[in-house]
Write a protein that holds these residues in place. Structure first.
Motif, PDB file in Angstrom:
ATOM      1  N   ARG A  96       0.808  -1.214   0.000  1.00 28.48           N
ATOM      2  CA  ARG A  96       0.000   0.000   0.000  1.00 28.48           C
ATOM      3  C   ARG A  96       0.843   1.267   0.000  1.00 28.48           C
ATOM      4  O   ARG A  96       0.311   2.367  -0.080  1.00 28.48           O
ATOM      5  N   SER A  97       2.156   1.126   0.133  1.00 25.07           N
ATOM      6  CA  SER A  97       3.032   2.292   0.143  1.00 25.07           C
ATOM      7  C   SER A  97       4.378   1.911  -0.438  1.00 25.07           C
ATOM      8  O   SER A  97       4.708   0.723  -0.570  1.00 25.07           O
ATOM      9  N   LEU A  98       5.178   2.923  -0.757  1.00 24.65           N
ATOM     10  CA  LEU A  98       6.512   2.675  -1.288  1.00 24.65           C
ATOM     11  C   LEU A  98       7.368   1.957  -0.252  1.00 24.65           C
ATOM     12  O   LEU A  98       8.098   1.007  -0.576  1.00 24.65           O
ATOM     13  N   SER A 100       6.447  -0.096   2.161  1.00 21.60           N
ATOM     14  CA  SER A 100       6.091  -1.513   2.282  1.00 21.60           C
ATOM     15  C   SER A 100       6.503  -2.287   1.040  1.00 21.60           C
ATOM     16  O   SER A 100       6.863  -3.468   1.116  1.00 21.60           O
ATOM     17  N   ARG A 122       6.962  14.075  -3.633  1.00 21.68           N
ATOM     18  CA  ARG A 122       7.122  13.385  -2.344  1.00 21.68           C
ATOM     19  C   ARG A 122       7.463  11.913  -2.540  1.00 21.68           C
ATOM     20  O   ARG A 122       8.411  11.397  -1.936  1.00 21.68           O
ATOM     21  N   GLU A 123       6.710  11.227  -3.397  1.00 21.19           N
ATOM     22  CA  GLU A 123       6.944   9.793  -3.590  1.00 21.19           C
ATOM     23  C   GLU A 123       8.263   9.539  -4.317  1.00 21.19           C
ATOM     24  O   GLU A 123       8.981   8.584  -3.998  1.00 21.19           O
ATOM     25  N   ASN A 126      11.064   9.949  -1.871  1.00 20.90           N
ATOM     26  CA  ASN A 126      11.127   8.770  -1.006  1.00 20.90           C
ATOM     27  C   ASN A 126      11.829   7.617  -1.716  1.00 20.90           C
ATOM     28  O   ASN A 126      12.611   6.873  -1.097  1.00 20.90           O
TER      29      ASN A 126
END
Length: 519
Positions: A96-98, A100, A122-123, A126
């Protein structure tokens, strides 16, 4: 209308297409209420206060059926498809996220990011902080964010491909849109996704292949960004043992950035083909300048094979081309004199203008060669016009036109009704990410467009090029056969299609410019 029910455009396109095929349904559109989509609905006959009041985050379900009873099944199918939880098992294990995702795939070295532009920085940052190279498909990313991301990547020895990067091919793996091409010794660094696709497929057709194709994003060669990814791409391909020839592709950069890139190309230890679209040959032995994408592929092939070949306007003989052009124009009325290019690829649209302008004069566009040629309203053609239907004004809230042909089909019929339209010029892009069967998608509209023109005692010429290979999932030969069956004249490259369109629209008058003789 369902307020606040946001769904992605590709999902909605699939729902619309399936529901449109149900018994009793005349037409169906399930889409977000963006201004463009609302105009599309109005043009299709769906009007009312709900459409007018709906906002871009609201979902509109518009279905036209024979009667109220016939509406029950399609409405139920829409609700079923939108609420479906297919592949539930895959959903349960999907990160569900970068952060994870990095934990699940500890050996990953690249992040592909496709989210709204306001969240992309933002992503992507990251991802860089996690040690990943970035393929940034997202568009509408502020220029200052792009500069910051690329500087951060450079400091870490990483690469940011994008923003607005449509295509890369790394170690034979396609990222974004791309074709099934051979592995080989030509490396590409490109600010254009369709530029990569045209050059790589032309090389594949000659039995040659790619080592890598590094997409940079369309703004990389702007003066503000300064070609950061392009410079890094040149360096990486210079160090790559499998790369023998480097091809650079872009619309003409700003002067400072252009000088920087050309200086790097001149200092390369490998031959470099520079394709700043429309700019001619610099004459250096290890650095040549290609005017068109087709020229770039031909020059790269020459370096690989050790045999340089000259440019020719067409792959077949002059007599054959003239005969075909005469056949296409013989039934046209006196009012028919303009070319209307409807493009899914922005760089293909630009290349056509590069080809057409010296032949027929000014070409108007929403992505023009010069500011004074910008068209006032991209939804209505003016004289000779090439329209990039993949530009932001057409794709907000809709899938890219390589996937969804709806707007191009409507526009094709619009051009067919115009008594001044002589030729409609199209690109048909195959490969991963593109429509699974574009010929089937558009052939009936082409046939209808030709009938519309015929009803007005006119003949509409439709000229196209297919950007694809024999190994693409859509089956290149099948696509060509189906398009030819409805009277489309197919050319082996976008540049040749534009030249042929000019020959037809001018009733052969540009032949002297094309072939260099007095016929």
């Amino acid at each position: 209308m369902e307020k606040g029910n946001y769904r992605d455009s590709v999902t909605l396109m699939k729902v619309s297409n399936e529901v449109s095929k149900l018994k009793g349904v005349s037409q169906a559109a399930v889409l977000m209420a963006t201004p463009l989509n609302k105009r599309f609905l109005t043009d299709a006959g769906f009007k009312g206060s709900e459409v007018e009041k709906a906002g871009p985050d609201d979902l509109i379900i518009a279905i036209e059926a024979a009667n109220e009873e016939a509406l029950e099944s399609p409405v139920a199918r829409v609700e079923e498809m939108l609420s479906s939880r297919e592949s539930m098992k895959a959903e349960e294990i999907r990160p569900r996220s970068l952060a994870s995702a990095v934990k699940v795939m500890s050996d990953a070295n690249l992040a592909l990011i496709s989210i709204p532009g306001r969240f992309a920085k933002r992503e992507a940052m990251n991802a860089l902080e996690s040690g990943l190279d970035v393929f940034l498909f997202s568009s509408n990313v502020p220029r200052e964010d792009e500069v910051e991301l690329k500087e951060a990547a450079k400091a870490r020895g990483l690469l940011v491909m994008g923003p607005d990067c449509g295509t890369s091919i790394i170690n034979g793996v396609v990222l974004g849109f791309g074709n099934v091409v051979r592995r080989g010794s030509v490396g590409i660094v490109s600010a254009s996704g369709t530029g990569i696709q045209q050059v790589s497929t032309l090389l594949d057709g000659e039995g040659l292949g790619l080592s890598h194709a590094i997409g940079t994003g369309g703004n990389d060669l702007s003066e503000k960004v300064g070609g950061t990814t392009t410079m890094e791409g040149i360096r990486l391909l210079e160090e790559d043992e499998d790369t023998r020839v480097i091809v650079l592709i872009s619309k003409p950069p700003g002067p400072k950035t252009s000088a920087k890139i050309l200086n790097a190309a001149s200092g390369s230890n490998k031959p470099v083909v520079v394709n700043f679209l429309g700019e001619g040959d610099a004459g250096a032995s290890k650095q040549v300048r290609a005017v068109t994408l087709e020229d770039a592929a031909r020059m790269a092939s020459g370096f690989v094979n050790g045999k340089r070949t000259g440019a020719h306007p067409f792959s077949v003989s002059e007599s054959r081309v003239r005969s075909l052009a005469q056949s296409e124009s013989s039934e046209m009325s006196k009012t028919q004199r303009y070319i209307r290019g409807l493009y899914s690829g922005g760089t293909l649209c630009y290349e056509s203008q590069v080809v057409l302008t010296p032949l027929i004069g000014e070409v108007f566009s929403n992505a023009p060669l010069k500011p004074e040629s910008r068209i006032d309203d991209a939804t209505v053609s003016r004289k000779n016009a090439c329209i990039d239907m993949g530009s932001e004004e057409f794709v907000v809230g809709r899938p890219h036109p390589m996937i969804d042909y709806s707007l191009r089909k409507n526009r094709l019929l619009q051009e067919a009704r115009d008594p001044e339209t002589a030729v409609v010029l199209l690109d048909v892009v195959l490969g991963y990410g593109s429509n699974e069967d574009p010929a089937r998608e558009i052939r009936h509209t082409i046939a209808s467009a030709k009938k519309l023109a015929g009803a007005g005692r006119r003949y509409l010429s439709v000229v196209a090029s297919i950007i694809g290979t024999r190994e693409d999932p859509q089956d290149l030969q099948k696509q060509a056969k189906e398009l030819a069956s409805v009277g489309v004249v197919l050319m082996p490259s976008n540049a040749q299609a534009a030249r042929f369109a000019a020959l037809v629209a001018s009733r052969g008058a540009v032949g002297r410019k094309l072939f260099g003789n007095e016929r």
